[in-house]
Write an enzyme that holds these catalytic residues in place. Structure first.
Site, mmCIF file in Angstrom:
data_model
loop_
_atom_site.group_PDB
_atom_site.id
_atom_site.type_symbol
_atom_site.label_atom_id
_atom_site.label_comp_id
_atom_site.label_asym_id
_atom_site.label_seq_id
_atom_site.Cartn_x
_atom_site.Cartn_y
_atom_site.Cartn_z
ATOM 1 N N LYS A 177 0.923 -1.311 0.044
ATOM 2 C CA LYS A 177 0.242 0.068 0.128
ATOM 3 C C LYS A 177 0.827 1.375 -0.156
ATOM 4 O O LYS A 177 0.655 2.200 -0.628
ATOM 5 C CB LYS A 177 -0.739 -0.001 1.213
ATOM 6 C CG LYS A 177 -1.975 -1.029 1.276
ATOM 7 C CD LYS A 177 -2.581 -1.294 2.657
ATOM 8 C CE LYS A 177 -3.935 -2.518 2.471
ATOM 9 N NZ LYS A 177 -4.237 -2.709 3.832
ATOM 10 N N GLN A 236 -4.017 -0.947 9.726
ATOM 11 C CA GLN A 236 -3.828 -2.345 9.532
ATOM 12 C C GLN A 236 -4.415 -3.386 10.480
ATOM 13 O O GLN A 236 -4.124 -3.757 11.527
ATOM 14 C CB GLN A 236 -2.473 -2.794 9.045
ATOM 15 C CG GLN A 236 -2.415 -4.211 8.279
ATOM 16 C CD GLN A 236 -3.061 -4.146 6.927
ATOM 17 O OE1 GLN A 236 -3.045 -3.269 6.049
ATOM 18 N NE2 GLN A 236 -3.925 -5.338 6.662
ATOM 19 N N ASP A 275 -10.062 3.783 4.722
ATOM 20 C CA ASP A 275 -10.627 2.341 4.594
ATOM 21 C C ASP A 275 -12.018 2.289 4.536
ATOM 22 O O ASP A 275 -12.583 1.194 4.204
ATOM 23 C CB ASP A 275 -10.235 1.519 5.804
ATOM 24 C CG ASP A 275 -8.861 0.802 5.332
ATOM 25 O OD1 ASP A 275 -8.777 0.358 4.301
ATOM 26 O OD2 ASP A 275 -8.094 0.230 6.303
#
Ligand code: NDP
Length: 286
Positions: free
Chosen positions: A54, A98, A121
């Site tokens: 990412k 994460q 997200d």
């Protein structure tokens, strides 16, 4: 005739190229560099690989990465303090925590601590609620990517029968809502659904996110259907495979996405897109 391939990797590259241009424009016009804070707690090797991928994608799209790798022993209080700091940092437009987090940390509380206005997200209940209302701001990356993949094939979503298999909060449910928002007629299936093959056969759009290797077989697919496979599983030989039995289903579907090279790259591209869109909002451009 074999299905046409929906190439998520190629589509993701197009999105990333566009975002690189948009980031450059944002810098020229507004002096703003989109910023993503990445927070990784612990030593899970897969998580380290995901975050690295990412971050690399961000850098290539002109997005500043604010990297935080914390030891597995990090307390919940310290993690919350870091998130608060990033919530208040004007250089940061998106925050990625994460998952999974270590067991002693309450993941739900952490995800809710991220500002809904930096929720790259799209996991915050505020953003989920906005999606339910039909006024989304940040949309969860994986389902957002799936929608773009369907649209990239030139397939109209409106009026179609869509069957979503899987009802998780990060994939199945938001995907069903996004399809509904685009006027599909949506059925959500799960592990208690009766006669799943019959329900799947009704689908013009069959979207599968269950985490079971090659679960969807050709007899579950309507001739000419669009099949998008979100699943990421390992075969006994250790190869990556999806939830769809790709080769036989490909002979029956109209469009199909592969694994690897399908939804995965699009999920990363949508994280970048959410970050750039957030930076634009902060500049009053959206
Ligand atoms: P979850 O485990 O959270 O949810 C799985 C869902 O599948 C549940 O709703 C479950 O039903 C349903 N399910 C399980 N077995 C069956 C069955 N036999 N028949 C019908 N439904 C079933 O998974 P996620 O949504 O997080 O992920 C799904 C898959 O997608 C995984 O392989 C994951 O790795 C992958 N994934 C890929 C991403 C990418 O970027 N490519 C991103 C996110 C996920 P119930 O609710 O009844 O238990």
């Amino acid at each position: 005739m074999a299905a046409q391939l929906i190439d998520g990797k190629a589509l993701a590259q197009q999105v990333r190229d566009r975002l690189a241009q948009e980031s450059a424009d944002l810098l020229t016009k507004k002096g703003i560099v989109p910023g993503l804070a990445t927070i990784l707690v612990g030593d899970d090797p897969a998580s380290h690989v995901y975050v690295k991928n990412k971050q690399k994608a961000c850098e290539m799209a002109g997005i500043y990465v604010d990297d935080h790798k914390l030891p597995a022993t990090t307390s919940q209080a310290d993690l919350l303090a870091l998130i608060e700091k990033k919530n208040a940092d004007p250089k940061i437009h998106g925050i990625l925590v994460q998952l999974p987090l270590p067991k002693h940390i309450d993941s739900k509380m952490i995800l809710e601590a991220v500002s809904p206005f930096k929720d790259a997200d799209g996991f915050h209940p505020y953003n989920f609620g906005r999606l339910v209302e039909g006024h989304p701001v940040f949309e969860a990356c994986t389902p957002k990517g799936v929608i773009k993949m369907i649209e990239s094939a030139g397939v109209t979503i409106e009026g179609k029968r869509a069957v979503v298999v899987g009802r998780s909060n990060i994939v199945g449910k938001p995907l069903a809502l996004m399809l509904l928002q685009r006027n599909a007629t949506v059925t959500i299936c799960h592990s208690k659904t009766k006669d799943l093959p019959a329900v799947c056969r009704e689908a013009d759009l069959l979207l599968v996110a269950i985490g079971k290797a090659k679960f969807v077989t050709a007899d579950m697919v309507r001739e000419g259907a669009v099949v998008i496979d979100v699943g990421t599983n390992k075969t006994p030989e250790g190869k990556l495979c999806g939830d769809v039995d790709f080769e036989p289903v490909k002979q029956k579907a109209g469009w199909i996405s592969p694994v690897p090279g399908g939804v995965g790259p699009m999920t990363i591209a949508m994280l970048l897109e959410n970050t750039v869109e957030s930076a634009k909002r902060s500049a009053g451009l959206k």
